[in-house]
Design a protein around this motif. Structure first.
Motif, PDB file in Angstrom:
ATOM      1  N   ALA A  80     -63.338 -23.262  -4.837  1.00 20.06           N
ATOM      2  CA  ALA A  80     -63.972 -22.488  -4.447  1.00 20.06           C
ATOM      3  C   ALA A  80     -65.918 -23.089  -5.044  1.00 20.06           C
ATOM      4  O   ALA A  80     -66.874 -22.344  -5.298  1.00 20.06           O
ATOM      5  N   GLY A  81     -65.340 -23.813  -4.698  1.00 22.14           N
ATOM      6  CA  GLY A  81     -67.109 -24.802  -4.826  1.00 22.14           C
ATOM      7  C   GLY A  81     -67.176 -24.556  -6.362  1.00 22.14           C
ATOM      8  O   GLY A  81     -68.906 -24.809  -7.042  1.00 22.14           O
ATOM      9  N   ILE A  82     -66.288 -24.454  -7.408  1.00 28.71           N
ATOM     10  CA  ILE A  82     -66.026 -24.840  -9.002  1.00 28.71           C
ATOM     11  C   ILE A  82     -66.659 -25.788  -8.719  1.00 28.71           C
ATOM     12  O   ILE A  82     -66.020 -26.639  -8.687  1.00 28.71           O
ATOM     13  N   LYS A  83     -67.374 -26.460 -10.111  1.00 30.32           N
ATOM     14  CA  LYS A  83     -67.448 -28.014  -9.996  1.00 30.32           C
ATOM     15  C   LYS A  83     -66.466 -27.859 -11.372  1.00 30.32           C
ATOM     16  O   LYS A  83     -66.537 -26.735 -12.450  1.00 30.32           O
ATOM     17  N   ARG A  84     -65.866 -29.198 -11.707  1.00 25.69           N
ATOM     18  CA  ARG A  84     -64.734 -29.345 -12.557  1.00 25.69           C
ATOM     19  C   ARG A  84     -65.357 -30.818 -13.976  1.00 25.69           C
ATOM     20  O   ARG A  84     -65.754 -31.473 -13.058  1.00 25.69           O
ATOM     21  N   ILE A  85     -65.650 -29.660 -14.981  1.00 24.71           N
ATOM     22  CA  ILE A  85     -65.643 -30.933 -16.261  1.00 24.71           C
ATOM     23  C   ILE A  85     -64.826 -31.043 -16.803  1.00 24.71           C
ATOM     24  O   ILE A  85     -64.034 -30.131 -17.793  1.00 24.71           O
ATOM     25  N   TRP A  86     -64.515 -32.679 -17.129  1.00 30.19           N
ATOM     26  CA  TRP A  86     -63.991 -32.587 -18.391  1.00 30.19           C
ATOM     27  C   TRP A  86     -64.771 -32.815 -19.732  1.00 30.19           C
ATOM     28  O   TRP A  86     -64.711 -34.429 -19.036  1.00 30.19           O
ATOM     29  N   THR A  87     -63.734 -32.993 -20.830  1.00 31.46           N
ATOM     30  CA  THR A  87     -64.824 -33.563 -21.737  1.00 31.46           C
ATOM     31  C   THR A  87     -63.903 -34.521 -22.537  1.00 31.46           C
ATOM     32  O   THR A  87     -62.498 -34.009 -22.894  1.00 31.46           O
ATOM     33  N   VAL A  88     -63.734 -36.427 -22.539  1.00 35.11           N
ATOM     34  CA  VAL A  88     -62.295 -36.445 -22.451  1.00 35.11           C
ATOM     35  C   VAL A  88     -62.336 -36.748 -24.330  1.00 35.11           C
ATOM     36  O   VAL A  88     -63.506 -38.130 -24.507  1.00 35.11           O
ATOM     37  N   HIS A  89     -62.303 -36.092 -25.107  1.00 38.18           N
ATOM     38  CA  HIS A  89     -62.336 -36.118 -26.701  1.00 38.18           C
ATOM     39  C   HIS A  89     -61.561 -37.452 -27.000  1.00 38.18           C
ATOM     40  O   HIS A  89     -61.971 -37.763 -27.980  1.00 38.18           O
ATOM     41  N   ASN A  90     -59.978 -37.371 -26.177  1.00 40.19           N
ATOM     42  CA  ASN A  90     -59.595 -38.014 -26.961  1.00 40.19           C
ATOM     43  C   ASN A  90     -58.903 -39.398 -25.012  1.00 40.19           C
ATOM     44  O   ASN A  90     -58.626 -38.709 -24.261  1.00 40.19           O
ATOM     45  N   ILE A  91     -58.702 -40.360 -25.453  1.00 35.11           N
ATOM     46  CA  ILE A  91     -57.717 -41.743 -24.189  1.00 35.11           C
ATOM     47  C   ILE A  91     -56.492 -40.610 -24.180  1.00 35.11           C
ATOM     48  O   ILE A  91     -55.699 -40.454 -22.772  1.00 35.11           O
ATOM     49  N   GLU A  92     -55.538 -40.204 -25.273  1.00 38.17           N
ATOM     50  CA  GLU A  92     -54.586 -40.317 -25.560  1.00 38.17           C
ATOM     51  C   GLU A  92     -54.364 -38.334 -26.188  1.00 38.17           C
ATOM     52  O   GLU A  92     -55.278 -38.785 -27.750  1.00 38.17           O
ATOM     53  N   PRO A  93     -53.345 -37.344 -26.123  1.00 36.50           N
ATOM     54  CA  PRO A  93     -53.706 -36.536 -27.717  1.00 36.50           C
ATOM     55  C   PRO A  93     -53.508 -37.646 -29.480  1.00 36.50           C
ATOM     56  O   PRO A  93     -52.678 -38.463 -28.828  1.00 36.50           O
ATOM     57  N   HIS A  94     -53.839 -37.080 -29.920  1.00 35.87           N
ATOM     58  CA  HIS A  94     -53.563 -37.475 -31.280  1.00 35.87           C
ATOM     59  C   HIS A  94     -52.138 -37.927 -32.054  1.00 35.87           C
ATOM     60  O   HIS A  94     -52.005 -38.675 -32.418  1.00 35.87           O
ATOM     61  N   GLU A  95     -52.025 -36.377 -31.820  1.00 35.83           N
ATOM     62  CA  GLU A  95     -49.723 -36.170 -31.816  1.00 35.83           C
ATOM     63  C   GLU A  95     -49.439 -37.697 -31.303  1.00 35.83           C
ATOM     64  O   GLU A  95     -48.017 -37.227 -31.150  1.00 35.83           O
ATOM     65  N   GLY A  96     -49.397 -38.239 -30.464  1.00 32.40           N
ATOM     66  CA  GLY A  96     -48.954 -39.272 -29.328  1.00 32.40           C
ATOM     67  C   GLY A  96     -48.743 -38.833 -27.708  1.00 32.40           C
ATOM     68  O   GLY A  96     -48.935 -37.440 -27.850  1.00 32.40           O
ATOM     69  N   ALA A  97     -49.070 -39.229 -27.262  1.00 27.49           N
ATOM     70  CA  ALA A  97     -48.397 -38.783 -25.431  1.00 27.49           C
ATOM     71  C   ALA A  97     -46.948 -39.191 -25.153  1.00 27.49           C
ATOM     72  O   ALA A  97     -47.110 -39.949 -25.181  1.00 27.49           O
ATOM     73  N   SER A  98     -46.891 -37.853 -24.466  1.00 26.96           N
ATOM     74  CA  SER A  98     -45.773 -38.281 -23.428  1.00 26.96           C
ATOM     75  C   SER A  98     -45.937 -38.482 -22.165  1.00 26.96           C
ATOM     76  O   SER A  98     -47.170 -38.813 -21.906  1.00 26.96           O
ATOM     77  N   TRP A  99     -44.968 -38.366 -20.987  1.00 25.90           N
ATOM     78  CA  TRP A  99     -44.933 -39.142 -19.382  1.00 25.90           C
ATOM     79  C   TRP A  99     -46.132 -38.245 -18.836  1.00 25.90           C
ATOM     80  O   TRP A  99     -46.409 -38.049 -18.665  1.00 25.90           O
ATOM     81  N   LEU A 100     -45.832 -36.527 -19.751  1.00 29.30           N
ATOM     82  CA  LEU A 100     -45.731 -35.766 -18.905  1.00 29.30           C
ATOM     83  C   LEU A 100     -47.400 -35.417 -19.432  1.00 29.30           C
ATOM     84  O   LEU A 100     -48.865 -34.808 -18.504  1.00 29.30           O
ATOM     85  N   ASP A 101     -47.926 -36.031 -20.230  1.00 33.06           N
ATOM     86  CA  ASP A 101     -49.211 -35.241 -21.075  1.00 33.06           C
ATOM     87  C   ASP A 101     -50.492 -36.754 -20.528  1.00 33.06           C
ATOM     88  O   ASP A 101     -51.505 -36.270 -19.722  1.00 33.06           O
ATOM     89  N   ARG A 102     -49.526 -38.212 -20.346  1.00 31.90           N
ATOM     90  CA  ARG A 102     -50.408 -39.077 -19.108  1.00 31.90           C
ATOM     91  C   ARG A 102     -50.331 -37.807 -18.202  1.00 31.90           C
ATOM     92  O   ARG A 102     -51.644 -38.403 -17.469  1.00 31.90           O
ATOM     93  N   LEU A 103     -49.747 -37.604 -17.341  1.00 34.28           N
ATOM     94  CA  LEU A 103     -49.796 -37.243 -15.761  1.00 34.28           C
ATOM     95  C   LEU A 103     -50.828 -36.568 -15.773  1.00 34.28           C
ATOM     96  O   LEU A 103     -51.332 -36.250 -15.326  1.00 34.28           O
ATOM     97  N   GLY A 104     -51.021 -35.218 -16.792  1.00 31.23           N
ATOM     98  CA  GLY A 104     -51.395 -34.245 -17.010  1.00 31.23           C
ATOM     99  C   GLY A 104     -52.831 -34.857 -16.783  1.00 31.23           C
ATOM    100  O   GLY A 104     -54.245 -33.992 -16.422  1.00 31.23           O
ATOM    101  N   TYR A 105     -53.665 -35.543 -18.050  1.00 34.79           N
ATOM    102  CA  TYR A 105     -54.330 -36.092 -17.811  1.00 34.79           C
ATOM    103  C   TYR A 105     -54.939 -37.240 -16.690  1.00 34.79           C
ATOM    104  O   TYR A 105     -56.323 -36.829 -15.758  1.00 34.79           O
ATOM    105  N   ARG A 106     -54.177 -37.659 -15.865  1.00 37.60           N
ATOM    106  CA  ARG A 106     -54.230 -38.618 -14.746  1.00 37.60           C
ATOM    107  C   ARG A 106     -55.184 -37.378 -13.288  1.00 37.60           C
ATOM    108  O   ARG A 106     -55.603 -37.256 -12.833  1.00 37.60           O
ATOM    109  N   ILE A 107     -53.897 -36.086 -13.489  1.00 35.17           N
ATOM    110  CA  ILE A 107     -54.436 -35.068 -12.138  1.00 35.17           C
ATOM    111  C   ILE A 107     -55.760 -34.660 -13.193  1.00 35.17           C
ATOM    112  O   ILE A 107     -56.480 -33.945 -11.884  1.00 35.17           O
ATOM    113  N   ALA A 108     -55.812 -33.976 -14.388  1.00 36.10           N
ATOM    114  CA  ALA A 108     -57.327 -34.050 -14.175  1.00 36.10           C
ATOM    115  C   ALA A 108     -58.360 -34.861 -14.256  1.00 36.10           C
ATOM    116  O   ALA A 108     -59.351 -34.475 -13.400  1.00 36.10           O
ATOM    117  N   ALA A 109     -58.373 -36.466 -14.020  1.00 38.00           N
ATOM    118  CA  ALA A 109     -59.291 -37.037 -13.563  1.00 38.00           C
ATOM    119  C   ALA A 109     -59.650 -37.715 -12.275  1.00 38.00           C
ATOM    120  O   ALA A 109     -60.301 -37.311 -12.097  1.00 38.00           O
TER     121      ALA A 109
END
Length: 192
Positions: free
Chosen positions: A122-151
């Motif tokens: 749609a021509g919409i820019k996608r921006i991510w403010t990366v507050h944390n390399i991983e969530p503070h509460e700990g990251a599951s493999w699904l969190d890491r996958l989601g972060y890779r998809i975002a990146a």
């Protein structure tokens, strides 16, 4: 720790600051989330950008249907803490079990990927403010996958330090530019 009253007062100050800005808007952003309860960070963040003609238009809902509906109303979507998209809110053990059995979190990550691709189309820019390399509460493999998809599907990654820029590049290899931006402060927001 700040009292709920002090936090509410701080949010009023931020809202007043946002309303008094008279800068022409040249860039419209929808954010997920658009506010953080008990923390005026996002209000301050977008207030600071407002001084430069960048306006928060509201909450971005991570769904391709939202992108289609709002494609002409926003210039960019801005992600903060994307894990909140697939983690959602669990209201008790039964609700958590139902979410697990229905694969709700997996479907949310898949929908998130489709949403980012729809935004690009749609021509919409996608921006991510990366507050944390991983969530503070700990990251599951699904969190890491989601972060890779975002990146891999963003146009701009914002980090709050040069060290974080390098960590994000090393770990997630973002498709778009990765930049360091100074973290704002809470001066004048919380009582001394």
């Amino acid at each position: 720790m700040n009292s709920p009253r002090a936090i509410a007062d701080a949010e009023v100050v931020v809202a007043d600051q946002v309303r008094t800005q008279c800068v022409p808007v040249w860039f419209r952003v929808a954010s997920f989330p658009d506010r953080t309860a008990g923390n005026p960070h996002l209000d301050l963040f977008f207030s600071g950008l407002g001084a430069h003609g960048i306006a928060l238009t509201g909450r971005f809902e991570p769904h391709p249907r939202w992108i289609r509906k709002n494609a002409t109303a926003v210039d960019a979507i801005h992600l903060h803490w994307p894990e909140k998209i697939w983690r959602g809110k669990t209201r008790g053990r039964l609700h958590g079990a139902v979410r697990a059995l229905t694969l709700a979190r997996y479907r949310a990550v898949f929908r998130f990927a489709l949403t980012l691709k729809a935004a690009k189309k749609a021509g919409i820019k996608r921006i991510w403010t990366v507050h944390n390399i991983e969530p503070h509460e700990g990251a599951s493999w699904l969190d890491r996958l989601g972060y890779r998809i975002a990146a891999r599907n963003i146009d701009l990654a914002i980090c709050y330090s040069h060290a974080a820029v390098q960590q994000v590049r090393d770990r997630y290899n973002p498709a778009g530019e990765t930049v360091a931006m100074a973290h704002g402060n809470y001066a004048g927001i919380y009582p001394e």
